[in-house]
Scaffold this motif. Structure first.
Motif, PDB file in Angstrom:
ATOM      1  N   TYR A  60       1.363  -1.290   0.285  1.00 25.68           N
ATOM      2  CA  TYR A  60       0.016   0.059   0.094  1.00 25.68           C
ATOM      3  C   TYR A  60       0.615   1.680  -0.133  1.00 25.68           C
ATOM      4  O   TYR A  60       0.389   2.169  -0.834  1.00 25.68           O
ATOM      5  CB  TYR A  60      -0.572   0.281   1.316  1.00 25.68           C
ATOM      6  CG  TYR A  60      -2.450  -0.956   0.917  1.00 25.68           C
ATOM      7  CD1 TYR A  60      -2.926  -1.165   0.009  1.00 25.68           C
ATOM      8  CD2 TYR A  60      -3.043  -1.065   2.478  1.00 25.68           C
ATOM      9  CE1 TYR A  60      -3.345  -1.975  -0.235  1.00 25.68           C
ATOM     10  CE2 TYR A  60      -4.490  -1.856   1.925  1.00 25.68           C
ATOM     11  CZ  TYR A  60      -4.549  -2.493   1.353  1.00 25.68           C
ATOM     12  OH  TYR A  60      -5.688  -2.806   0.591  1.00 25.68           O
ATOM     13  N   GLY A  61       1.491   0.878   0.780  1.00 23.32           N
ATOM     14  CA  GLY A  61       2.927   2.242   1.486  1.00 23.32           C
ATOM     15  C   GLY A  61       3.509   2.552   0.097  1.00 23.32           C
ATOM     16  O   GLY A  61       3.440   3.700  -0.492  1.00 23.32           O
ATOM     17  N   LEU A  62       3.635   1.874  -0.830  1.00 23.59           N
ATOM     18  CA  LEU A  62       4.265   2.311  -2.431  1.00 23.59           C
ATOM     19  C   LEU A  62       4.282   2.289  -3.298  1.00 23.59           C
ATOM     20  O   LEU A  62       3.672   3.236  -3.921  1.00 23.59           O
ATOM     21  CB  LEU A  62       5.423   0.333  -2.682  1.00 23.59           C
ATOM     22  CG  LEU A  62       6.578  -0.087  -1.848  1.00 23.59           C
ATOM     23  CD1 LEU A  62       6.834  -1.467  -2.104  1.00 23.59           C
ATOM     24  CD2 LEU A  62       7.645   0.900  -1.598  1.00 23.59           C
ATOM     25  N   PHE A 113      -6.099   0.798  -4.980  1.00 23.56           N
ATOM     26  CA  PHE A 113      -6.082  -0.205  -4.101  1.00 23.56           C
ATOM     27  C   PHE A 113      -6.142  -1.328  -4.034  1.00 23.56           C
ATOM     28  O   PHE A 113      -5.736  -2.285  -3.793  1.00 23.56           O
ATOM     29  CB  PHE A 113      -5.879  -0.257  -2.305  1.00 23.56           C
ATOM     30  CG  PHE A 113      -5.758   1.490  -2.025  1.00 23.56           C
ATOM     31  CD1 PHE A 113      -4.651   1.627  -1.301  1.00 23.56           C
ATOM     32  CD2 PHE A 113      -6.812   2.389  -1.839  1.00 23.56           C
ATOM     33  CE1 PHE A 113      -3.618   2.599  -0.630  1.00 23.56           C
ATOM     34  CE2 PHE A 113      -5.921   4.022  -1.643  1.00 23.56           C
ATOM     35  CZ  PHE A 113      -4.515   3.631  -0.571  1.00 23.56           C
ATOM     36  N   PHE A 114      -7.130  -1.537  -5.417  1.00 21.67           N
ATOM     37  CA  PHE A 114      -7.302  -3.216  -6.118  1.00 21.67           C
ATOM     38  C   PHE A 114      -6.176  -3.123  -6.713  1.00 21.67           C
ATOM     39  O   PHE A 114      -5.942  -4.612  -6.365  1.00 21.67           O
ATOM     40  CB  PHE A 114      -8.375  -2.568  -7.474  1.00 21.67           C
ATOM     41  CG  PHE A 114      -9.603  -2.457  -6.643  1.00 21.67           C
ATOM     42  CD1 PHE A 114     -10.221  -2.288  -5.337  1.00 21.67           C
ATOM     43  CD2 PHE A 114     -10.629  -1.596  -7.423  1.00 21.67           C
ATOM     44  CE1 PHE A 114     -11.679  -1.853  -4.611  1.00 21.67           C
ATOM     45  CE2 PHE A 114     -11.549  -1.431  -7.119  1.00 21.67           C
ATOM     46  CZ  PHE A 114     -12.231  -1.778  -5.605  1.00 21.67           C
ATOM     47  N   ILE A 115      -5.280  -2.609  -7.101  1.00 22.50           N
ATOM     48  CA  ILE A 115      -3.884  -2.891  -7.638  1.00 22.50           C
ATOM     49  C   ILE A 115      -2.436  -3.748  -6.542  1.00 22.50           C
ATOM     50  O   ILE A 115      -2.669  -4.735  -7.182  1.00 22.50           O
ATOM     51  CB  ILE A 115      -3.346  -1.874  -8.512  1.00 22.50           C
ATOM     52  CG1 ILE A 115      -4.561  -1.472  -9.710  1.00 22.50           C
ATOM     53  CG2 ILE A 115      -1.329  -2.128  -9.262  1.00 22.50           C
ATOM     54  CD1 ILE A 115      -3.986  -0.174 -10.378  1.00 22.50           C
ATOM     55  N   ALA A 116      -3.286  -2.966  -5.641  1.00 24.22           N
ATOM     56  CA  ALA A 116      -2.079  -3.331  -4.288  1.00 24.22           C
ATOM     57  C   ALA A 116      -2.279  -4.307  -4.085  1.00 24.22           C
ATOM     58  O   ALA A 116      -1.535  -5.358  -3.702  1.00 24.22           O
ATOM     59  CB  ALA A 116      -2.156  -2.076  -3.586  1.00 24.22           C
ATOM     60  N   ASP A 117      -3.663  -5.002  -3.574  1.00 24.59           N
ATOM     61  CA  ASP A 117      -4.387  -6.173  -3.132  1.00 24.59           C
ATOM     62  C   ASP A 117      -3.945  -6.988  -4.460  1.00 24.59           C
ATOM     63  O   ASP A 117      -3.531  -7.877  -4.161  1.00 24.59           O
ATOM     64  CB  ASP A 117      -6.023  -6.299  -2.870  1.00 24.59           C
ATOM     65  CG  ASP A 117      -6.151  -5.517  -1.516  1.00 24.59           C
ATOM     66  OD1 ASP A 117      -5.647  -5.052  -0.751  1.00 24.59           O
ATOM     67  OD2 ASP A 117      -7.411  -4.732  -1.492  1.00 24.59           O
ATOM     68  N   ALA A 118      -4.092  -7.069  -5.572  1.00 25.27           N
ATOM     69  CA  ALA A 118      -3.589  -7.769  -6.138  1.00 25.27           C
ATOM     70  C   ALA A 118      -2.594  -8.436  -6.637  1.00 25.27           C
ATOM     71  O   ALA A 118      -2.128  -9.043  -6.453  1.00 25.27           O
ATOM     72  CB  ALA A 118      -4.137  -7.565  -7.940  1.00 25.27           C
ATOM     73  N   ILE A 119      -1.572  -7.625  -5.861  1.00 21.14           N
ATOM     74  CA  ILE A 119      -0.071  -7.819  -6.408  1.00 21.14           C
ATOM     75  C   ILE A 119       0.392  -8.547  -5.479  1.00 21.14           C
ATOM     76  O   ILE A 119       0.839  -9.609  -4.738  1.00 21.14           O
ATOM     77  CB  ILE A 119       0.911  -6.010  -6.479  1.00 21.14           C
ATOM     78  CG1 ILE A 119       0.730  -5.605  -7.797  1.00 21.14           C
ATOM     79  CG2 ILE A 119       1.984  -6.280  -5.597  1.00 21.14           C
ATOM     80  CD1 ILE A 119       1.204  -4.288  -8.031  1.00 21.14           C
ATOM     81  N   THR A 120      -0.739  -8.310  -4.049  1.00 21.03           N
ATOM     82  CA  THR A 120      -0.338  -8.757  -2.477  1.00 21.03           C
ATOM     83  C   THR A 120      -0.628 -10.461  -2.740  1.00 21.03           C
ATOM     84  O   THR A 120       0.144 -10.620  -2.270  1.00 21.03           O
ATOM     85  CB  THR A 120      -0.936  -8.452  -1.530  1.00 21.03           C
ATOM     86  OG1 THR A 120      -0.002  -6.708  -1.221  1.00 21.03           O
ATOM     87  CG2 THR A 120      -0.838  -8.697  -0.059  1.00 21.03           C
TER      88      THR A 120
END
Length: 467
Positions: free
Chosen positions: A204-206, A441-448
């Motif tokens: 999220y921070g990145l 943040f959908f993108i961040a969750d997908a990466i996670t």
């Protein structure tokens, strides 16, 4: 009609009424009772006399569920974890966390938003409720971000997304519920949530830093804090780390030997420490009453969902639907990893129409046996498994993946609960504004999620240390 066919019809009906708006607890309980009556009546040939017999047997079967399942000691964790979060708010720990994070990382591009994410991650370590986390930081962080020029939609999205971290970082009520439903070790699951939760916060921070570097004036940095101010901001946040240390010691003793106690005892002691801190900070009876009432309301809501869904789960057992689904999943002519990804995508879609706890309770009795079958069985060794891990470790890994998907569902339209909470706290924001703000943040969750699937050691490192 065969029991499996009855199970499919009733399950489809349950999904339909939930999508139409009926509460999961009531929909699941009704579906379970109706399904039990149907199955028992079908066994007796659909005669009028057998209907009343089926009704009696179904009522007795459903009536045994609330006490027999909810009296589990592990579920006593849930109220204590929720209480810790509300008491931490009155102890001023949320404000202390935000101030400490702001003084240390606000100099970054988008630094105040990054501070909010890290502060919500810290608060998640003493709060088992995502909703409470979102509500608290909507009052604390959004005004400061707006004051220096953040877009109000993005500021709201940061808080709503950051609040989801409480679902993964222990103490987590959803992890406890997962452990109860699939009969996994609660302590191991709580340990497994720490590193993935921190990993998710870093992603999220990145993302925020990347957006601030890409778009001009997207997230102006905040500077001017001296090193003295930074170090002075740390002591007020130390009780957070004390509670985290207690929970770890009561789940797993890193110094060798047995753990100090049970997770339930650790949660109770953690609540007592935060309670003492809140008294020291000036909490009085009205605030304590509010904390107890909010804890009771949320705990009752969770337990009601558990009661209703467990009746439905009892019906699924009679319908033999989990076994049939497992057999079908293992018969697919594709790799187990592809099948797992398809199951996770199904969770993403289902989460658009159901709340996180209800979704997990309804689906895990079917999906968990299927994933275990894909891996080679509950007791398979790591050398013989499809995912390269033993049966118990595969169960822990899948649990973290599913809970991360539940986090994702807390911010997806049309019923992303965290978004409604943030909009409810802030009169200057609509629900549509918050949904627009969480979109990056959908993108961040997908990466996670991709990282947790590709590198299971992120999840399993701490549990493997505990044996």
């Amino acid at each position: 009609m065969e029991p499996i066919e009855i199970g499919i019809f009733v399950s489809l009906g349950l999904l339909a009424v939930v999508i139409l708006g009926m509460r999961v607890a009531f929909a699941a309980a009704i579906a379970g009772v109706v399904g039990l009556i149907w199955i028992f009546w079908a066994k007796k040939g659909y005669s009028s006399d057998s209907f009343f017999w089926a009704l009696t047997v179904a009522a007795k079967t459903a009536g045994q569920v609330p006490h027999s399942k909810v009296s589990s000691q592990a579920l006593s964790l849930i109220p204590t974890f929720i209480l810790i979060g509300y008491l931490a708010y009155y102890a001023g720990l949320t404000k202390a966390l935000f101030e400490a994070a702001k003084k240390w990382v606000a100099w970054l591009p988008g630094g105040l938003a990054v501070s909010t994410v890290f502060a919500t991650a810290g608060f998640a370590a003493v709060s088992g409720a995502s909703v409470a986390t979102s509500a608290v930081f909507a009052r604390i962080a959004i005004p400061e971000m707006l004051a220096i020029g953040y877009d109000k939609r993005f500021a709201a999205g940061v808080v709503a997304a950051g609040g989801t971290l409480a679902s993964l970082i222990p103490p987590s009520a959803i992890l406890v519920i997962y452990a109860i439903i699939v009969e996994q070790d609660v302590g191991m699951l709580l340990l497994a949530g720490f590193v993935p939760g921190a990993f998710s916060a870093v992603i999220y921070g990145l993302l925020i830093v990347g957006l601030a570097l890409t778009f001009k004036n997207f997230g102006p940095p905040v500077s001017g804090f001296t090193w003295k101010e930074r170090f002075a901001a740390l002591p007020p946040a130390l009780p957070i780390f004390a509670v985290v240390a207690i929970i770890i010691l009561f789940v797993y003793n890193p110094f060798g030997g047995d753990a100090w106690g049970t997770p339930t005892e650790g949660g109770a002691i953690g609540a007592f420490i935060v309670f003492c801190m809140a008294l020291y900070k000036g909490m009085r009876w009205p605030q304590l009453k509010d904390a107890l009432m909010e804890t009771a309301k949320l705990a009752v809501m969770i337990f009601t969902i558990i009661w209703g869904v467990l009746i439905y789960v009892r019906f699924l057992g009679f319908a033999d639907l989990p076994t049939a689904f497992s057999d079908w999943i293992t018969s697919l002519d594709q790799s187990p990893m592809l099948t797992l990804v398809m199951i996770l995508l199904a969770y993403a879609i289902l989460g658009m129409f159901m709340d996180a706890i209800g979704m997990l309770l309804l689906t895990l009795p079917i999906t968990y046996p299927a994933v275990m079958a894909l891996n080679g069985g509950e007791f398979v060794s790591a050398a013989d498994s499809a995912f390269g891990m033993s049966g118990p470790m595969a169960g822990i890994w899948f649990g973290i993946l599913v809970v991360k998907m539940a986090e994702f569902c807390l911010i997806t339209p049309p019923i992303g609960l965290n978004c409604f909470v943030v909009a409810g706290v802030r009169e200057d924001l609509s629900v549509q504004d918050v949904f627009k703000g969480v979109t990056p943040f959908f993108i961040a969750d997908a990466i996670t999620i991709a990282g947790l699937v590709a590198f299971p050691s992120i999840v399993l490192w701490l549990p493997s240390l505990a044996g």
